[in-house]
Design a protein around this motif. Structure first.
Motif, PDB file in Angstrom:
ATOM      1  N   ASP A   1       0.834  -1.218   0.000  1.00  0.00           N
ATOM      2  CA  ASP A   1       0.000   0.000   0.000  1.00  0.00           C
ATOM      3  C   ASP A   1       0.857   1.253   0.000  1.00  0.00           C
ATOM      4  O   ASP A   1       0.572   2.213  -0.718  1.00  0.00           O
ATOM      5  CB  ASP A   1      -0.935   0.009   1.216  1.00  0.00           C
ATOM      6  N   ALA A   2       1.920   1.253   0.798  1.00  0.00           N
ATOM      7  CA  ALA A   2       2.822   2.413   0.857  1.00  0.00           C
ATOM      8  C   ALA A   2       3.525   2.597  -0.491  1.00  0.00           C
ATOM      9  O   ALA A   2       3.689   3.723  -0.969  1.00  0.00           O
ATOM     10  CB  ALA A   2       3.845   2.237   1.965  1.00  0.00           C
ATOM     11  N   LEU A   3       3.924   1.491  -1.112  1.00  0.00           N
ATOM     12  CA  LEU A   3       4.594   1.569  -2.416  1.00  0.00           C
ATOM     13  C   LEU A   3       3.663   2.136  -3.478  1.00  0.00           C
ATOM     14  O   LEU A   3       4.049   2.989  -4.266  1.00  0.00           O
ATOM     15  CB  LEU A   3       5.089   0.187  -2.847  1.00  0.00           C
ATOM     16  N   GLU A   4       2.433   1.652  -3.490  1.00  0.00           N
ATOM     17  CA  GLU A   4       1.460   2.125  -4.471  1.00  0.00           C
ATOM     18  C   GLU A   4       1.102   3.584  -4.238  1.00  0.00           C
ATOM     19  O   GLU A   4       0.746   4.296  -5.170  1.00  0.00           O
ATOM     20  CB  GLU A   4       0.221   1.232  -4.463  1.00  0.00           C
ATOM     21  N   ALA A   5       1.204   4.046  -3.001  1.00  0.00           N
ATOM     22  CA  ALA A   5       0.949   5.454  -2.686  1.00  0.00           C
ATOM     23  C   ALA A   5       2.176   6.321  -2.964  1.00  0.00           C
ATOM     24  O   ALA A   5       2.136   7.536  -2.797  1.00  0.00           O
ATOM     25  CB  ALA A   5       0.531   5.593  -1.229  1.00  0.00           C
ATOM     26  N   GLY A   6       3.285   5.686  -3.379  1.00  0.00           N
ATOM     27  CA  GLY A   6       4.499   6.428  -3.715  1.00  0.00           C
ATOM     28  C   GLY A   6       5.305   6.862  -2.512  1.00  0.00           C
ATOM     29  O   GLY A   6       6.085   7.806  -2.590  1.00  0.00           O
ATOM     30  N   LYS A   7       5.155   6.181  -1.397  1.00  0.00           N
ATOM     31  CA  LYS A   7       5.879   6.543  -0.176  1.00  0.00           C
ATOM     32  C   LYS A   7       7.248   5.872  -0.162  1.00  0.00           C
ATOM     33  O   LYS A   7       7.419   4.815   0.432  1.00  0.00           O
ATOM     34  CB  LYS A   7       5.069   6.180   1.057  1.00  0.00           C
ATOM     35  N   LEU A   8       8.186   6.495  -0.836  1.00  0.00           N
ATOM     36  CA  LEU A   8       9.555   5.996  -0.909  1.00  0.00           C
ATOM     37  C   LEU A   8      10.502   7.068  -0.389  1.00  0.00           C
ATOM     38  O   LEU A   8      10.202   8.262  -0.478  1.00  0.00           O
ATOM     39  CB  LEU A   8       9.928   5.675  -2.355  1.00  0.00           C
ATOM     40  N   PRO A   9      11.657   6.657   0.130  1.00  0.00           N
ATOM     41  CA  PRO A   9      12.644   7.657   0.539  1.00  0.00           C
ATOM     42  C   PRO A   9      13.152   8.442  -0.676  1.00  0.00           C
ATOM     43  O   PRO A   9      13.037   7.986  -1.810  1.00  0.00           O
ATOM     44  CB  PRO A   9      13.774   6.836   1.154  1.00  0.00           C
ATOM     45  N   ARG A  10      13.706   9.602  -0.419  1.00  0.00           N
ATOM     46  CA  ARG A  10      14.273  10.411  -1.499  1.00  0.00           C
ATOM     47  C   ARG A  10      15.459   9.690  -2.134  1.00  0.00           C
ATOM     48  O   ARG A  10      16.085   8.843  -1.511  1.00  0.00           O
ATOM     49  CB  ARG A  10      14.715  11.768  -0.961  1.00  0.00           C
ATOM     50  N   MET A  11      15.767  10.086  -3.373  1.00  0.00           N
ATOM     51  CA  MET A  11      16.873   9.474  -4.111  1.00  0.00           C
ATOM     52  C   MET A  11      18.200  10.121  -3.705  1.00  0.00           C
ATOM     53  O   MET A  11      18.237  11.291  -3.325  1.00  0.00           O
ATOM     54  CB  MET A  11      16.693   9.705  -5.614  1.00  0.00           C
ATOM     55  N   PRO A  12      19.303   9.372  -3.821  1.00  0.00           N
ATOM     56  CA  PRO A  12      20.627   9.965  -3.603  1.00  0.00           C
ATOM     57  C   PRO A  12      20.903  11.039  -4.653  1.00  0.00           C
ATOM     58  O   PRO A  12      20.387  10.974  -5.768  1.00  0.00           O
ATOM     59  CB  PRO A  12      21.585   8.781  -3.779  1.00  0.00           C
ATOM     60  N   LYS A  13      21.724  12.010  -4.299  1.00  0.00           N
ATOM     61  CA  LYS A  13      22.093  13.097  -5.220  1.00  0.00           C
ATOM     62  C   LYS A  13      23.525  12.887  -5.700  1.00  0.00           C
ATOM     63  O   LYS A  13      24.416  12.572  -4.901  1.00  0.00           O
ATOM     64  CB  LYS A  13      22.006  14.466  -4.526  1.00  0.00           C
ATOM     65  N   THR A  14      23.747  13.094  -6.981  1.00  0.00           N
ATOM     66  CA  THR A  14      25.069  12.897  -7.562  1.00  0.00           C
ATOM     67  C   THR A  14      26.015  14.003  -7.104  1.00  0.00           C
ATOM     68  O   THR A  14      25.704  15.183  -7.229  1.00  0.00           O
ATOM     69  CB  THR A  14      24.990  12.899  -9.102  1.00  0.00           C
ATOM     70  N   ILE A  15      27.176  13.605  -6.587  1.00  0.00           N
ATOM     71  CA  ILE A  15      28.235  14.550  -6.234  1.00  0.00           C
ATOM     72  C   ILE A  15      29.187  14.665  -7.419  1.00  0.00           C
ATOM     73  O   ILE A  15      29.493  15.752  -7.882  1.00  0.00           O
ATOM     74  CB  ILE A  15      29.015  14.095  -4.979  1.00  0.00           C
ATOM     75  N   ASP A  16      29.682  13.536  -7.892  1.00  0.00           N
ATOM     76  CA  ASP A  16      30.503  13.532  -9.105  1.00  0.00           C
ATOM     77  C   ASP A  16      30.304  12.220  -9.840  1.00  0.00           C
ATOM     78  O   ASP A  16      29.899  11.210  -9.263  1.00  0.00           O
ATOM     79  CB  ASP A  16      31.983  13.806  -8.827  1.00  0.00           C
ATOM     80  N   PHE A  17      30.573  12.280 -11.138  1.00  0.00           N
ATOM     81  CA  PHE A  17      30.326  11.123 -11.986  1.00  0.00           C
ATOM     82  C   PHE A  17      31.357  11.138 -13.107  1.00  0.00           C
ATOM     83  O   PHE A  17      31.456  12.112 -13.846  1.00  0.00           O
ATOM     84  CB  PHE A  17      28.904  11.214 -12.562  1.00  0.00           C
ATOM     85  N   THR A  18      32.144  10.081 -13.213  1.00  0.00           N
ATOM     86  CA  THR A  18      33.197   9.990 -14.221  1.00  0.00           C
ATOM     87  C   THR A  18      32.942   8.773 -15.100  1.00  0.00           C
ATOM     88  O   THR A  18      32.714   7.674 -14.596  1.00  0.00           O
ATOM     89  CB  THR A  18      34.578   9.835 -13.555  1.00  0.00           C
ATOM     90  N   VAL A  19      32.966   8.982 -16.413  1.00  0.00           N
ATOM     91  CA  VAL A  19      32.723   7.894 -17.365  1.00  0.00           C
ATOM     92  C   VAL A  19      33.974   7.656 -18.198  1.00  0.00           C
ATOM     93  O   VAL A  19      34.594   8.605 -18.687  1.00  0.00           O
ATOM     94  CB  VAL A  19      31.546   8.229 -18.311  1.00  0.00           C
TER      95      VAL A  19
END
Length: 169
Positions: free
Chosen positions: A97-115
């Motif tokens: 029920d919580a998942l269907e209601a969209g109750k998820l923790p916030r996403m991590p934020k990118t600090i740096d990304f190297t490809v």
């Protein structure tokens, strides 16, 4: 003294699938790029489903480098978020029920990304896996790799650092 009866496996699988769908479904760019995730237990494989709009150089043709990088970053973020959610999904602390209601923790934020681009991506599906190398309360490190037909011949790899969302206590 008797043990609590374990949940039926189909209930656990349904909760896992709902959690992954809710996690990936909340990012419009994932839908735009048509990225899906294949789940086997706690391991995720990102799938970049080929579309002509993903071609950067039509003369070769080759996948656009930005698409490749975005695919690696998305796979890294979803894998990191999945690793954080895993215990709550498994124990049932995160309900359907919580998942269907969209109750998820916030996403991590990118600090740096190297490809590191290793070879041209061909006009076909690509796959990616990310591995969390360090995950703390504030900071996480992830490495990711993408390939097409042969896992031993990656087309790109990435190293990333993320700021973890503050826990809502």
């Amino acid at each position: 003294m008797s043990r609590a009866r374990p949940e039926p496996m189909q209930v656990v699988k349904q909760r896992r699938d709902a959690a992954l769908l809710a996690l990936a479904g909340r990012v419009p760019y994932i839908r735009f790029l048509n990225i899906s995730f294949d789940r086997r237990g706690d391991e995720l494989t990102g799938v970049l489903n080929f579309d002509e709009k993903l071609i950067g150089n039509p003369h070769l043709p080759a996948l656009h480098g930005g698409v490749t990088a975005a695919f690696l970053e998305v796979t890294s973020i979803i894998t990191l978020s999945w690793s954080v959610l895993w215990e709550d999904v498994e124990t049932g602390a995160l309900t359907l029920d919580a998942l269907e209601a969209g109750k998820l923790p916030r996403m991590p934020k990118t600090i740096d990304f190297t490809v590191d681009y290793l070879r041209s991506g061909l006009p076909r599906d690509a796959y990616a896996r990310a591995h969390v190398t360090r995950s703390g309360r504030r900071y996480a490190s992830v490495r990711a790799e993408t390939w097409q037909d042969n896992h031993a011949r990656p087309i790109a790899q990435a190293h990333a650092h993320f700021m973890m969302p503050r826990s809502e206590v």
